[in-house]
Design an enzyme around this catalytic site. Structure first.
Site, PDB file in Angstrom:
ATOM      1  N   CYS A  39     -10.896 -39.110  23.106  1.00  0.00           N
ATOM      2  CA  CYS A  39     -11.613 -38.059  23.126  1.00  0.00           C
ATOM      3  C   CYS A  39     -13.021 -38.517  22.306  1.00  0.00           C
ATOM      4  O   CYS A  39     -14.218 -38.008  22.407  1.00  0.00           O
ATOM      5  CB  CYS A  39     -11.476 -36.788  23.138  1.00  0.00           C
ATOM      6  SG  CYS A  39     -11.115 -36.323  21.284  1.00  0.00           S
TER       7      CYS A  39
ATOM      8  N   CYS B  14      -7.689 -30.486  27.324  1.00  0.00           N
ATOM      9  CA  CYS B  14      -8.476 -29.614  28.061  1.00  0.00           C
ATOM     10  C   CYS B  14      -8.080 -29.408  29.405  1.00  0.00           C
ATOM     11  O   CYS B  14      -7.598 -30.538  30.106  1.00  0.00           O
ATOM     12  CB  CYS B  14      -9.925 -29.692  28.017  1.00  0.00           C
ATOM     13  SG  CYS B  14     -10.639 -29.783  26.474  1.00  0.00           S
TER      14      CYS B  14
ATOM     15  N   CYS C 295      -8.837 -31.519  32.450  1.00  0.00           N
ATOM     16  CA  CYS C 295      -8.954 -33.184  32.010  1.00  0.00           C
ATOM     17  C   CYS C 295      -7.480 -33.558  31.677  1.00  0.00           C
ATOM     18  O   CYS C 295      -7.304 -34.843  31.400  1.00  0.00           O
ATOM     19  CB  CYS C 295      -9.893 -33.463  31.127  1.00  0.00           C
ATOM     20  SG  CYS C 295     -11.580 -33.265  31.082  1.00  0.00           S
TER      21      CYS C 295
ATOM     22  N   CYS D 193     -19.418 -34.725  27.000  1.00  0.00           N
ATOM     23  CA  CYS D 193     -18.733 -33.291  26.750  1.00  0.00           C
ATOM     24  C   CYS D 193     -17.745 -33.174  25.593  1.00  0.00           C
ATOM     25  O   CYS D 193     -17.533 -32.241  24.896  1.00  0.00           O
ATOM     26  CB  CYS D 193     -17.939 -33.118  28.233  1.00  0.00           C
ATOM     27  SG  CYS D 193     -17.178 -31.326  28.433  1.00  0.00           S
TER      28      CYS D 193
HETATM   29  S1  SF4 Z   1     -11.444 -33.300  27.374  1.00  0.00           S
HETATM   30 FE1  SF4 Z   1     -12.880 -32.908  29.501  1.00  0.00          FE
HETATM   31  S2  SF4 Z   1     -13.177 -30.587  29.253  1.00  0.00           S
HETATM   32 FE2  SF4 Z   1     -12.436 -31.207  27.084  1.00  0.00          FE
HETATM   33  S3  SF4 Z   1     -14.411 -31.853  25.984  1.00  0.00           S
HETATM   34 FE3  SF4 Z   1     -13.500 -33.544  26.838  1.00  0.00          FE
HETATM   35  S4  SF4 Z   1     -14.422 -33.925  28.927  1.00  0.00           S
HETATM   36 FE4  SF4 Z   1     -15.130 -32.038  28.291  1.00  0.00          FE
END
Ligand code: SF4
Length: 235
Positions: A220, A192, A195, A108
């Site tokens: 990330c 985000c 998260c 994601c």
């Molecule tokens: S922080 Fe969470 S919602 Fe944002 S891109 Fe990564 S997994 Fe996806």
């Protein structure tokens, strides 16, 4: 006048050595003077340290001020992901598969963050970021200037590598720049919504990021893949 070619690894290494303990503003100045306009950018998710880097860049290069908008006038390009692969991802795995596994979470993050940024960076020779050495074990050896192998060998500059979280907030307060409002309700890192949560007193600064994951760095993928804390924190 011809433009200077992008620096090679030797120049980057020399700059990193010379700027290792330099003030953040001096590191920002080096990047803005070394790279031509339009080939260098500050990239931030609006963390306090990243906003401080924008502020220093604006102070160093007054031509940026011409691009200001509204009160502070910073020209900010909002990067959004390609909706098609995200729609496919949601159709296959659902709306919140990131809670189920680290790999799905990284998938994601790749679609929504890493890939859009990769596209932006293909047009640049240098990017400046608000990374700090004391944020994660994996960032402990962060240099102020480095070759960014993951992005085609462009230069990556971390002017506030030696700062702590308080230094970033102090800088913004002194300059009259507001913090992201979530800092006011207990957040110590901005990410985000699904998260990221507020942290409790005494928790690590990044404990609210992907809080259900344990034993790996809170990354990330933009600044490298998360590594096991035990391996990265060996020094
Ligand atoms: S922080 Fe969470 S919602 Fe944002 S891109 Fe990564 S997994 Fe996806």
């Amino acid at each position: 006048m011809s433009l200077a070619p992008p620096p090679d690894a030797g120049e980057i290494s020399a700059a990193a050595d010379r700027l290792e303990t330099a003030p953040a503003a001096e590191i920002v100045r080096w990047a803005l003077e070394r790279f031509p306009r339009g080939r260098v950018a500050v990239v931030t998710g609006l963390q306090a340290a990243g906003v401080a880097v924008i502020d220093m860049a604006a102070a160093v290069d007054h031509a940026y001020i011409e691009e200001l908008r509204r009160e502070r006038g910073w020209r900010i390009e909002v990067v959004v992901p390609d909706p098609d692969p995200i729609a496919e991802f949601v159709a296959e795995y659902g709306l919140d598969p990131f809670y189920g596994s680290v790999q799905r979470r990284l998938d994601c993050c790749h679609l929504r963050k890493v890939a859009p940024l990769d596209e932006v960076l293909t047009g640049l020779d240098c990017w400046l970021v608000g990374l700090r050495r004391n944020q994660t074990a994996g960032r402990a050896r962060l240099r102020p200037v480095a070759v960014d192998v993951a992005h085609g060998g462009i230069t990556k500059v971390s002017p506030v590598a030696g700062w702590d979280a308080d230094a970033a907030r102090t800088h913004l307060a002194a300059r009259g720049i507001p913090l992201h409002p979530l800092y006011g309700v207990g957040y110590t890192s901005i990410g985000c919504a699904p998260c990221t949560r507020a942290v409790d007193p005494g928790e690590d600064e990044r404990a609210g990021r992907w809080w259900w994951e344990q034993g790996i760095d809170k990354e990330c993928g933009i600044h490298g893949r998360p590594v096991p804390i035990t391996a990265a924190g060996a020094d």
